[in-house]
Design an enzyme around this catalytic site. Structure first.
Site, PDB file in Angstrom:
ATOM      1  N   GLU A 162     111.045 -36.079   4.718  1.00 22.59           N
ATOM      2  CA  GLU A 162     111.669 -36.739   5.865  1.00 22.59           C
ATOM      3  C   GLU A 162     111.591 -38.235   5.662  1.00 22.59           C
ATOM      4  O   GLU A 162     110.516 -38.766   5.346  1.00 22.59           O
ATOM      5  CB  GLU A 162     110.969 -36.341   7.155  1.00 22.59           C
ATOM      6  CG  GLU A 162     111.492 -37.058   8.411  1.00 22.59           C
ATOM      7  CD  GLU A 162     110.754 -36.639   9.676  1.00 22.59           C
ATOM      8  OE1 GLU A 162     110.376 -35.457   9.781  1.00 22.59           O
ATOM      9  OE2 GLU A 162     110.527 -37.508  10.551  1.00 22.59           O
ATOM     10  N   GLU A 167     112.271 -45.589  13.928  1.00 21.23           N
ATOM     11  CA  GLU A 167     111.782 -44.946  15.148  1.00 21.23           C
ATOM     12  C   GLU A 167     111.203 -46.027  16.046  1.00 21.23           C
ATOM     13  O   GLU A 167     110.607 -46.994  15.569  1.00 21.23           O
ATOM     14  CB  GLU A 167     110.694 -43.924  14.848  1.00 21.23           C
ATOM     15  CG  GLU A 167     111.139 -42.677  14.133  1.00 21.23           C
ATOM     16  CD  GLU A 167     109.990 -41.707  13.946  1.00 21.23           C
ATOM     17  OE1 GLU A 167     109.918 -40.718  14.706  1.00 21.23           O
ATOM     18  OE2 GLU A 167     109.158 -41.944  13.047  1.00 21.23           O
TER      19      GLU A 167
END
Length: 412
Positions: A162, A167
């Site tokens: 990932e 974020e």
């Protein structure tokens, strides 16, 4: 549509990737020289009528809840939570509502939102991946732009890998995070770093561009062109580097969860993640030409000899084929039909470089950084002129990156 936005639309078609990462420490800035010949392989600028759905040939809307992170939202299909605004944006909206009696892991869902991915429609292996977005503010908000390995269906997470390009958790309005997750370094053990705006500015107040430049064995993260971290296999402590394969894209706005915590009375709904554009460029068209370094001299194959093991040296630039190098998207640097190679696959300071048959090994992988370093990621060392000597015939080697003039190179 504003003139700024029209200009951006035109520039997107010409943008190209830096398929490389800097091994230098500190903050670097991606410069126009990073923009080499490349192909735009994915571009969505979200033009369309207000209220219309996202392009279904590019994106799939996921549905359901997420017990793994203890998020609170239910992801819906349709345009209730993901729609174009008629001004060239995708708006992902988190709402405090439950119009269809959705059920979540914790009972009746309290919120709706949207999550989009390109699985089965677009994937990339290496390139410049960016999104220009304005994120929401508020406790419990968790916007993200990220990627998963296309093999997730067969190997599962985190073996799929990932790459979190961006974020943000609402209790940190000035900070975003870039993180890698893989086997043995997932969840809270992910490998990454944060980037904060100066002076306490909030990311929710303006659009910002979040990007990774992704090459074999190297990924670097940037915000508005400022590079804030670089990761290579050395950063995963001997565990599997899960990022030399295709990945697909994901955009989502989560509500609550282990990391951001739940919304509270200060959180305003609806909350919106506004996406101006998503673009992926790859280095399918390699750059070519001379590589110039110390005293303006060139990287040269001794005597223009294409035999395996021929020394690579510094020499007066003369325009011959012995000095005509191509830098490809596969991480190789080539001349005379062969590859720039670290002798014996060595990683120690002083290991010489040579010309050798291209074989796909880590000894032939290079990353050309925005700081003008040429780095062998396996060794995490820079291409270096031995002894800082500009004399013709000086052998080139790898050496710990120092920022010295004998490690600075101009490609093409």
């Amino acid at each position: 549509m504003t003139s700024h936005r029209l200009l951006r639309r035109c520039l997107l078609a010409a943008l190209s990737a830096t398929l490389v990462a800097s091994a230098a420490t500190g903050v670097a800035r991606a410069e126009p020289s990073d923009v080499a010949a490349a192909a735009v392989t994915f571009s969505d600028t979200f033009d369309g009528a207000a209220g219309s759905a996202v392009n279904s040939s590019r994106w799939t809307l996921e549905t359901g809840d997420n017990v793994n992170n203890h998020e609170r939202q239910y992801y819906t299909s349709g345009t209730n939570n993901a729609a174009l605004d008629g001004q060239g944006h995708l708006v992902i909206t988190a709402k405090k509502e439950n119009p269809a009696n959705y059920q979540c892991w914790y009972g009746t869902c309290q919120y709706t939102s949207a999550r989009l991915n390109t699985s089965g429609k677009f994937s990339a292996q290496y390139g410049h991946v960016e999104a220009r977005m304005k994120i929401p503010r508020g406790q419990g908000m968790w916007p993200a732009f990220w990627m998963l390995g296309t093999d997730i269906g067969s190997v599962g997470w985190p073996n799929s890998g990932e790459i979190d390009v961006m974020e943000n958790v609402g209790f940190e309005p000035s900070t975003v995070h870039g993180t890698l997750h893989g086997p043995g370094y997932s969840g809270s053990a992910g490998v990454g770093a944060g980037y904060s705006l100066p002076g306490g500015q909030a990311f929710a107040d303006a659009f910002h561009t979040f990007a990774v430049d992704w090459a074999p064995n190297s990924i670097k993260w940037s915000v508005d062109g400022v590079v804030y971290q670089t990761r290579t296999p050395a950063d995963v402590s001997g565990k599997t580097w899960a990022f030399n394969k295709p990945f697909f894209l994901i955009l989502n706005l989560a509500v609550g969860g282990y990391w951001p915590g739940d919304p509270n009375s200060s959180t305003a709904f609806p909350a919106q993640l506004v996406v101006d554009s998503v673009t992926v460029t790859t280095g399918d068209a390699p750059t070519g030409g001379a590589i110039r370094g110390l005293a303006g001299k060139c990287v040269d194959v001794a005597a223009a000899n294409s035999a395996n093991g021929t020394p690579v040296q510094l020499y007066d630039c003369n325009g011959t084929s012995a000095q005509n190098w191509t830098v490809g998207s596969d991480g190789t640097i080539r001349a005379l039909g062969k590859c720039l190679d670290v002798t014996g696959g060595g990683t120690a300071d002083g290991t010489t470089v040579q010309l050798y048959d291209c074989n796909g090994t880590a000894a032939q992988k290079w990353a050309v950084s925005s700081a003008n370093d040429i780095v062998n990621p396996q060794a995490n060392k820079c291409l270096d002129v031995t002894g800082n000597s500009s004399a013709n015939g000086t052998r080139l080697q790898i050496w710990t990156c120092s920022g010295g003039a004998n490690q600075k190179w101009t490609v093409g």
